[in-house]
Each structure stands twice: as structure tokens, then as C-alpha cells.
Scaffold this active site. Structure first.
Site, PDB file in Angstrom:
ATOM      1  N   LYS A  13     -56.942  63.711 -52.025  1.00 12.16           N
ATOM      2  CA  LYS A  13     -57.021  64.333 -53.356  1.00 12.16           C
ATOM      3  C   LYS A  13     -56.539  65.786 -53.319  1.00 12.16           C
ATOM      4  CE  LYS A  13     -61.490  63.640 -53.635  1.00 12.16           C
ATOM      5  NZ  LYS A  13     -61.736  62.984 -52.333  1.00 12.16           N
ATOM      6  N   ARG A  88     -67.876  62.867 -60.231  1.00 11.74           N
ATOM      7  CA  ARG A  88     -68.254  62.187 -59.003  1.00 11.74           C
ATOM      8  C   ARG A  88     -69.345  61.154 -59.264  1.00 11.74           C
ATOM      9  NH1 ARG A  88     -65.865  65.151 -54.893  1.00 11.74           N
ATOM     10  NH2 ARG A  88     -66.912  64.966 -52.920  1.00 11.74           N
ATOM     11  N   ARG A 123     -58.198  66.416 -39.531  1.00  5.57           N
ATOM     12  CA  ARG A 123     -58.107  67.337 -40.654  1.00  5.57           C
ATOM     13  C   ARG A 123     -58.529  68.756 -40.250  1.00  5.57           C
ATOM     14  NH1 ARG A 123     -60.308  67.514 -46.215  1.00  5.57           N
ATOM     15  NH2 ARG A 123     -62.147  66.412 -45.547  1.00  5.57           N
ATOM     16  N   ARG A 156     -63.656  71.486 -40.961  1.00  2.00           N
ATOM     17  CA  ARG A 156     -64.698  71.591 -41.987  1.00  2.00           C
ATOM     18  C   ARG A 156     -66.002  71.028 -41.425  1.00  2.00           C
ATOM     19  NH1 ARG A 156     -62.888  69.316 -47.807  1.00  2.00           N
ATOM     20  NH2 ARG A 156     -64.820  68.150 -47.692  1.00  2.00           N
ATOM     21  N   ARG A 167     -70.691  60.561 -46.237  1.00  2.00           N
ATOM     22  CA  ARG A 167     -69.889  60.848 -47.440  1.00  2.00           C
ATOM     23  C   ARG A 167     -69.251  59.564 -47.974  1.00  2.00           C
ATOM     24  NH1 ARG A 167     -66.220  65.186 -44.957  1.00  2.00           N
ATOM     25  NH2 ARG A 167     -65.066  65.083 -46.912  1.00  2.00           N
TER      26      ARG A 167
HETATM   27  P1  AP5 Z   1     -57.368  65.803 -48.169  1.00  2.00           P
HETATM   28  O1  AP5 Z   1     -56.236  66.005 -49.101  1.00  2.00           O
HETATM   29  O2  AP5 Z   1     -58.097  66.966 -47.649  1.00  2.00           O
HETATM   30  O3  AP5 Z   1     -58.387  64.729 -48.783  1.00  2.00           O
HETATM   31  P2  AP5 Z   1     -59.456  64.874 -49.922  1.00  2.00           P
HETATM   32  O4  AP5 Z   1     -59.427  63.612 -50.698  1.00  2.00           O
HETATM   33  O5  AP5 Z   1     -59.286  66.153 -50.656  1.00  2.00           O
HETATM   34  O6  AP5 Z   1     -60.757  64.896 -49.016  1.00  2.00           O
HETATM   35  P3  AP5 Z   1     -62.036  65.774 -49.109  1.00  2.00           P
HETATM   36  O7  AP5 Z   1     -62.743  65.613 -47.807  1.00  2.00           O
HETATM   37  O8  AP5 Z   1     -61.745  67.157 -49.575  1.00  2.00           O
HETATM   38  O9  AP5 Z   1     -62.820  65.007 -50.196  1.00  2.00           O
HETATM   39  P4  AP5 Z   1     -64.284  65.054 -50.512  1.00  2.00           P
HETATM   40  O10 AP5 Z   1     -64.275  64.338 -51.776  1.00  2.00           O
HETATM   41  O11 AP5 Z   1     -65.213  64.512 -49.497  1.00  2.00           O
HETATM   42  O12 AP5 Z   1     -64.605  66.632 -50.493  1.00  2.00           O
HETATM   43  P5  AP5 Z   1     -64.840  67.680 -51.657  1.00  2.00           P
HETATM   44  O13 AP5 Z   1     -64.357  68.961 -51.168  1.00  2.00           O
HETATM   45  O14 AP5 Z   1     -64.372  67.164 -52.950  1.00  2.00           O
HETATM   46  O15 AP5 Z   1     -56.810  64.930 -46.950  1.00  2.00           O
HETATM   47  C1  AP5 Z   1     -57.618  64.632 -45.826  1.00  2.00           C
HETATM   48  C2  AP5 Z   1     -56.806  64.829 -44.539  1.00  2.00           C
HETATM   49  O16 AP5 Z   1     -55.800  63.842 -44.467  1.00  2.00           O
HETATM   50  C3  AP5 Z   1     -56.062  66.180 -44.437  1.00  2.00           C
HETATM   51  O17 AP5 Z   1     -56.044  66.588 -43.091  1.00  2.00           O
HETATM   52  C4  AP5 Z   1     -54.655  65.872 -44.921  1.00  2.00           C
HETATM   53  O18 AP5 Z   1     -53.695  66.726 -44.348  1.00  2.00           O
HETATM   54  C5  AP5 Z   1     -54.494  64.432 -44.456  1.00  2.00           C
HETATM   55  N1  AP5 Z   1     -53.680  63.614 -45.348  1.00  2.00           N
HETATM   56  C6  AP5 Z   1     -53.659  63.627 -46.710  1.00  2.00           C
HETATM   57  N2  AP5 Z   1     -52.797  62.709 -47.190  1.00  2.00           N
HETATM   58  C7  AP5 Z   1     -52.275  62.084 -46.095  1.00  2.00           C
HETATM   59  C8  AP5 Z   1     -51.328  61.011 -45.923  1.00  2.00           C
HETATM   60  N3  AP5 Z   1     -50.741  60.411 -46.980  1.00  2.00           N
HETATM   61  N4  AP5 Z   1     -51.040  60.631 -44.657  1.00  2.00           N
HETATM   62  C9  AP5 Z   1     -51.635  61.221 -43.579  1.00  2.00           C
HETATM   63  N5  AP5 Z   1     -52.536  62.238 -43.681  1.00  2.00           N
HETATM   64  C10 AP5 Z   1     -52.844  62.644 -44.915  1.00  2.00           C
HETATM   65  O19 AP5 Z   1     -66.439  67.702 -51.701  1.00  2.00           O
HETATM   66  C11 AP5 Z   1     -67.192  68.219 -50.640  1.00  2.00           C
HETATM   67  C12 AP5 Z   1     -68.664  68.248 -51.011  1.00  2.00           C
HETATM   68  O20 AP5 Z   1     -68.851  69.067 -52.154  1.00  2.00           O
HETATM   69  C13 AP5 Z   1     -69.287  66.897 -51.386  1.00  2.00           C
HETATM   70  O21 AP5 Z   1     -69.727  66.177 -50.261  1.00  2.00           O
HETATM   71  C14 AP5 Z   1     -70.444  67.371 -52.284  1.00  2.00           C
HETATM   72  O22 AP5 Z   1     -71.525  67.838 -51.503  1.00  2.00           O
HETATM   73  C15 AP5 Z   1     -69.853  68.546 -53.013  1.00  2.00           C
HETATM   74  N6  AP5 Z   1     -69.215  68.212 -54.306  1.00  2.00           N
HETATM   75  C16 AP5 Z   1     -67.911  68.456 -54.655  1.00  2.00           C
HETATM   76  N7  AP5 Z   1     -67.667  68.025 -55.894  1.00  2.00           N
HETATM   77  C17 AP5 Z   1     -68.824  67.493 -56.354  1.00  2.00           C
HETATM   78  C18 AP5 Z   1     -69.191  66.874 -57.578  1.00  2.00           C
HETATM   79  N8  AP5 Z   1     -68.316  66.719 -58.606  1.00  2.00           N
HETATM   80  N9  AP5 Z   1     -70.471  66.417 -57.709  1.00  2.00           N
HETATM   81  C19 AP5 Z   1     -71.373  66.577 -56.715  1.00  2.00           C
HETATM   82  N10 AP5 Z   1     -71.093  67.156 -55.537  1.00  2.00           N
HETATM   83  C20 AP5 Z   1     -69.823  67.615 -55.342  1.00  2.00           C
HETATM   84 MG    MG Z   2     -60.458  67.877 -50.886  1.00  2.00          MG
END
Ligand code: AP5
Ligand code: MG
Ligand code: ZN
Length: 212
Positions: A13, A88, A123, A156, A167
């Protein structure tokens, strides 16, 4: 264009949001980034959310809704935006509708759990600007240093394998149901996320009917 990117942790994402924001010239609102910034800066919000974030559990809905309402009211959101990681939960999605925020498209980046668990070990993120990297798929030009701002890149905290498992569990329990929610509204598009980053970007642009 008001776009939501849905998908499991590590689906890509953040990676895709950064690319789409450039192509579409609209900002990305990433709740995860906003919360990580708050933790880094030691704000009240940061203190409040740390235990949820570090364990890979969701932050309470109302905390998220307050952040998003404030962010979307800023002038740079007037021509559209990309929501990365929000909504979410079903209550978050319903609250957006009740606030009069009707997105145009919801793209779900589809990817299997076992692929994600492998991907997450590689990552890395920039400790300065939050830019995302991957040790093999997308390494920085100079080892250990961000291409954009020169700060060190780090792992991270919530990417520890046990936390990733939690997660993923939370995603299946709380977030995956949003696909049905938006499918019923006719806004959902599915994109295969298990392929080259450029191909995923092209597929998303096609799914939202934008010429690359
Ligand atoms: P990346 O692009 O970083 O993936 P992502 O989907 O953004 O993953 P996240 O871990 O950020 O998602 P998340 O939903 O767990 O975390 P968030 O920060 O939203 O890609 C991942 C890796 O793969 C990278 O190394 C990238 O380079 C690689 N990659 C990407 N595409 C690729 C491809 N095609 N091929 C190969 N490699 C690839 O949330 C974190 C925390 O915040 C949650 O756990 C929660 O506690 C809180 N939170 C955030 N939003 C909310 C909400 N709305 N409600 C409640 N809690 C929330
Ligand atoms: Mg992310
Ligand atoms: Zn950086």
C-alpha cells in the site's frame, strides 16, 4: 480522485501510494505514517498509540477518525487524495460515509500471507522521512542510507516475525470484511499484488481508469 488502498500488512500500500501520488498529483494520507511520526516526536498521540502499534493491534477507531477528519480538512486534499491504511474496520468505513466522505475507488492489493511473511523480513524504512525500501526488491542506492533524505534506514519494530503474524491475524479478523462493504457499494477493484512493483502500479491505474 479519492482513492482507498486496501490490503494486508506488507501488500504494498505504502509503496504504491507513493507512486500514485506522483502520477495523480494528489497527497497520500497514511494513518500508519502519521502515527509513527507522532511516536517519533513523542507527542501525546504518540504515547497513546505506542502499545497498540508495537504489538500489531489496531489503534481505537475514534483516535483514527479524529486524525483523518483533521487531515482531510487541509487545503491540499481539495482535489482528491489517497488513503493508505484507512479505513481498517467497518465502523471506520461507516464513519467516513457519515462524514460525507465518499471515495471514488477502493483498490484491494491482493497477496497471500506466506508471500507477505517472506517479504516483510526484507522491508526497511527511512528513519527520517519514512520512505520504504526492500533489501532485494527495492534497495537504496547507497547501503543503509535513504536515497531521498540521507538518513539511516532501519527495520520497523512491528516487522518482527511474531508481530507480522499478529498483524495478518488482525487484518483477516477486522479489515478484510471491508472488501464486501465496498463491493456492495460498487467501488471495489482487485489487483494482484504479487508481481513486480511497476506492474502493480500499472494495474492499479488501469483499475481506476486513469491513463498512465
Ligand atoms: P509496503 O509498501 O511497505 O507495504 P504496506 O502495505 O504499506 O505495509 P505496511 O506494513 O505499512 O502495512 P500495515 O497496514 O501493516 O501498516 P500501517 O503503517 O498501515 O511494502 C512492504 C515491503 O514490500 C517493502 O519493503 C516494499 O519495498 C516491498 N514491496 C512492495 N511492493 C512490492 C512488490 N510488488 N514486490 C516486491 N516487494 C515489494 O499500520 C501500522 C499500525 O498502525 C497498525 O498495526 C495499527 O496499529 C496502526 N494503524 C494504522 N492505521 C490504522 C487504522 N486505520 N486503524 C487502526 N489502527 C491503525
Ligand atoms: Mg505502509
Ligand atoms: Zn528518507
Amino acid at each position: 480522485m479519492k482513492l482507498i488502498l486496501l490490503g494486508a500488512p506488507g501488500a504494498g500500500k505504502g509503496t504504491q501510494a507513493a507512486r500514485l501520488a506522483q502520477t495523480l498529483a494528489i497527497p497520500t494520507i497514511s494513518t500508519g505514517e502519521i502515527l509513527r511520526d507522532a511516536m517519533k516526536n513523542g507527542t501525546e498521540l504518540g504515547k497513546k498509540v505506542r502499545s497498540y502499534m508495537d504489538s500489531g493491534n489496531l489503534v481505537p477507531d475514534q483516535v483514527i477518525l479524529d486524525i483523518v477528519a483533521e487531515r482531510l480538512a487541509k487545503s491540499d486534499c481539495a482535489n482528491g487524495y489517497i488513503l493508505d491504511g484507512m479505513p481498517r474496520t467497518i465502523p471506520q468505513a461507516k464513519a467516513l460515509e457519515e462524514m460525507g466522505i465518499h471515495v471514488d475507488r477502493v483498490v484491494s492489493i491482493e497477496i497471500a500471507d506466506d508471500v507477505i511473511e517472506r517479504r516483510m523480513t526484507g522491508r526497511r524504512v527511512c528513519s527520517g522521512c519514512g520512505a520504504g525500501y526492500h533489501m532485494t526488491a527495492h534497495p537504496p542506492k547507497k547501503e543503509g542510507v535513504c536515497d531521498k533524505c540521507g538518513q539511516p534506514i532501519v527495520t520497523r519494530k512491528d516487522d518482527a516475525p511474531e508481530t507480522v503474524k499478529n498483524r495478518l491475524k488482525v487484518f483477516h479478523a477486522e479489515t478484510e470484511a471491508l472488501k464486501d462493504f465496498y463491493a456492495e457499494l460498487g467501488r471495489l477493484r482487485l489487483v494482484d499484488g504479487d508481481r513486480d512493483m511497476d506492474e502493480v502500479t500499472a494495474a492499479i491505474l488501469k483499475a481506476i481508469e486513469v491513463e498512465a
